[in-house]
Scaffold this active site. Structure first.
Site, PDB file in Angstrom:
ATOM      1  N   TYR A   1      13.190 -66.981   3.663  1.00 18.67           N
ATOM      2  CA  TYR A   1      12.205 -67.402   4.663  1.00 18.67           C
ATOM      3  C   TYR A   1      10.778 -67.136   4.187  1.00 18.67           C
ATOM      4  O   TYR A   1      10.457 -66.053   3.698  1.00 18.67           O
ATOM      5  CB  TYR A   1      12.432 -66.646   5.976  1.00 18.67           C
ATOM      6  CG  TYR A   1      13.678 -67.076   6.702  1.00 18.67           C
ATOM      7  CD1 TYR A   1      13.827 -68.376   7.164  1.00 18.67           C
ATOM      8  CD2 TYR A   1      14.714 -66.171   6.918  1.00 18.67           C
ATOM      9  CE1 TYR A   1      14.984 -68.766   7.835  1.00 18.67           C
ATOM     10  CE2 TYR A   1      15.868 -66.552   7.589  1.00 18.67           C
ATOM     11  CZ  TYR A   1      15.995 -67.857   8.044  1.00 18.67           C
ATOM     12  OH  TYR A   1      17.141 -68.235   8.703  1.00 18.67           O
TER      13      TYR A   1
ATOM     14  N   LYS B   1      27.970 -36.982  15.421  1.00 15.93           N
ATOM     15  CA  LYS B   1      27.332 -37.912  16.361  1.00 15.93           C
ATOM     16  C   LYS B   1      27.053 -39.239  15.656  1.00 15.93           C
ATOM     17  O   LYS B   1      27.072 -39.308  14.418  1.00 15.93           O
ATOM     18  CB  LYS B   1      26.033 -37.302  16.889  1.00 15.93           C
ATOM     19  CG  LYS B   1      24.979 -37.029  15.806  1.00 15.93           C
ATOM     20  CD  LYS B   1      23.823 -36.200  16.352  1.00 15.93           C
ATOM     21  CE  LYS B   1      22.784 -35.946  15.262  1.00 15.93           C
ATOM     22  NZ  LYS B   1      21.758 -34.963  15.710  1.00 15.93           N
TER      23      LYS B   1
HETATM   24  C1  LIG Z   1      21.678 -34.034  14.685  1.00 18.03           C
HETATM   25  C2  LIG Z   1      21.531 -32.578  14.921  1.00 18.03           C
HETATM   26  C3  LIG Z   1      21.932 -31.652  13.949  1.00 18.03           C
HETATM   27  C4  LIG Z   1      22.359 -32.061  12.551  1.00 18.03           C
HETATM   28  O1  LIG Z   1      21.195 -32.202  11.748  1.00 18.03           O
HETATM   29  P1  LIG Z   1      21.312 -32.468  10.184  1.00 18.03           P
HETATM   30  O2  LIG Z   1      19.906 -32.434   9.734  1.00 18.03           O
HETATM   31  O3  LIG Z   1      21.935 -33.811  10.035  1.00 18.03           O
HETATM   32  O4  LIG Z   1      22.154 -31.392   9.617  1.00 18.03           O
HETATM   33  C5  LIG Z   1      21.918 -30.309  14.270  1.00 18.03           C
HETATM   34  N1  LIG Z   1      21.498 -29.898  15.488  1.00 18.03           N
HETATM   35  C6  LIG Z   1      21.069 -30.762  16.444  1.00 18.03           C
HETATM   36  C7  LIG Z   1      20.607 -30.228  17.741  1.00 18.03           C
HETATM   37  C8  LIG Z   1      21.051 -32.114  16.183  1.00 18.03           C
HETATM   38  O5  LIG Z   1      20.602 -32.961  17.119  1.00 18.03           O
END
Ligand SMILES: *Cc1c(COP(=O)(O)O)cnc(C)c1O
Length: 390
Positions: free
Chosen positions: A274, A46
């Protein structure tokens, strides 16, 4: 890492880029597969693979042994399919009903957590003349996504009765897995076990049970069940500071690079950036680096003592990070325009990791790599396909 993409037209010649080592991703997948076996590893890609480039990471992960991919959004699944990625893709939360038809057409595995969500997918699948695979998500205590444990049996039965849907999995997500020994891990696992028991009593036994993110996959064998959803560990970063000891075999995949765009001497007493919030105690060389907060480098980096690597040495970021550029106090180092700078990564054996950057900022490595914005070119190196973003 060679000369970087500075001369490559594919990167617009920009003197800033993120290098993504796909061999590191493949290595991490192999390490995680070995650690989680016999549970299958699903690679969480993702958010453009936490900024690493979803298509390149997805292909690498599948080639290295991942059984499937996880995304947050239907549009992320669509991007993978458009690039020819045919692997199993699980969308991790229930999505708006308006996207049900697209989810069915893409052949993803959808997450369901409400009667309306189930009905929308069932209707879309029936209209398409397809059977659509779903996983039921149960909220066992994080209070983010999923159904109430008390509703799980009814919802699973609704899926089973729909005809057009197939209940392949049931899962939950742990809120504190990155703190080994946290008492709420057992509380959530206990609630989930109760749900599994109630489903079984109702004759519902989804083949794929899963609870583990990276942290749980690494530290909680009992949480692995049939599959683990591994995100951050895939990218070689620890899920949190307490998990660093479990992550020593992992290799960070992303490093952030630039070339110095201007070098000049500044006199003692002058300020920089800045607000002139940093004043030079003595005459020094200022190196301008063409990366700013619009690229994902936190504006307040200098307040927390951020450093970068230049000529293999750690040098402090001085003054607020601006939108497009930041300044480094190079002291009396013999730096020149075009010299490589590492914001996180390694240079000449010196290491400055995304986890260290995160710790200084009071955040986690996830946020540091995800923050690297789309305008920073990704340069993929290694990988089974010698993948290039060109
Ligand atoms: C993003 C996510 C993961 C992955 O988590 P990590 O800590 O990056 O391994 C797993 N399960 C769900 C439901 C998530 O939203």
């Amino acid at each position: 890492m060679g000369d970087g993409p500075a001369a490559s037209p594919a990167h617009g010649g920009r003197w800033a880029w993120a290098e993504v080592d796909l061999d590191a991703v493949a290595h991490n997948v192999a390490v995680l597969c070995a650690a989680a076996a016999p549970a299958a590893v699903w690679a969480v890609v993702k958010a453009d693979a936490y900024g690493h480039g979803a298509v390149a990471v997805a292909r690498t992960a599948v080639a290295a042994g991942a059984a499937g991919l996880c995304v947050a959004l239907v549009q992320e699944a669509a991007a993978l399919r458009a690039a020819g990625v045919a692997a199993n893709v699980l969308v991790l939360s229930e999505q708006p009903a308006a996207q049900a038809a697209e989810a069915v057409a893409l052949g993803v595995v959808s997450t369901v957590a409400s009667a309306d969500g189930i009905d929308a997918l069932a209707a879309a699948a029936a209209a398409a003349g397809q059977r659509h695979r779903v996983h039921l998500k149960v909220d066992t205590g994080m209070h983010r996504a999923g159904c109430a444990p008390a509703d799980a049996v009814d919802l699973a039965a609704r899926v089973a009765a729909s005809g057009a849907l197939q209940l392949d999995g049931v899962f939950t997500h742990l809120a504190t897995a990155d703190e080994p020994g946290h008492p709420d891990i057992d509380r959530q696992v206990g609630r989930f076990d109760t749900v599994l028991h109630e489903l079984a009593r109702a004759g519902l036994r989804p083949a794929t049970v899963h609870t583990a993110n990276s942290a749980a996959a690494l530290t909680l064998p009992a949480a692995r069940h049939q599959m683990v959803r591994v995100g951050i560990a895939l990218y070689g970063l620890a899920p949190g500071p307490l998990l660093a000891p479990w992550c020593t075999d992992l290799r960070p995949a992303m490093s952030l690079h630039a070339r110095i765009s201007r070098v000049h001497r500044a006199p003692a007493g002058d300020g920089v950036s800045y607000g002139l919030r940093h004043r030079f105690a003595r005459e020094t060389t200022v190196a301008t680096v063409p990366l700013g907060y619009a690229d994902g480098v936190a504006r307040r980096s200098f307040e927390v003592g951020a450093e970068v690597l230049v000529r293999g040495r750690r040098r402090p970021v001085v003054g607020v990070v601006t939108m497009d550029q930041l300044m480094v106090d190079a002291g009396d180092l013999p730096v020149a325009v075009g010299d490589p700078v590492v914001v996180f990564g390694t240079q000449a054996g010196e290491q400055l990791g995304a986890d260290e950057v995160a710790a200084r900022l009071g955040t986690i490595g996830y946020e540091v790599v995800c923050a690297v914005s789309a305008r920073v070119p990704r340069r993929h190196v290694g990988g089974p396909l010698v993948e290039s973003t060109a």
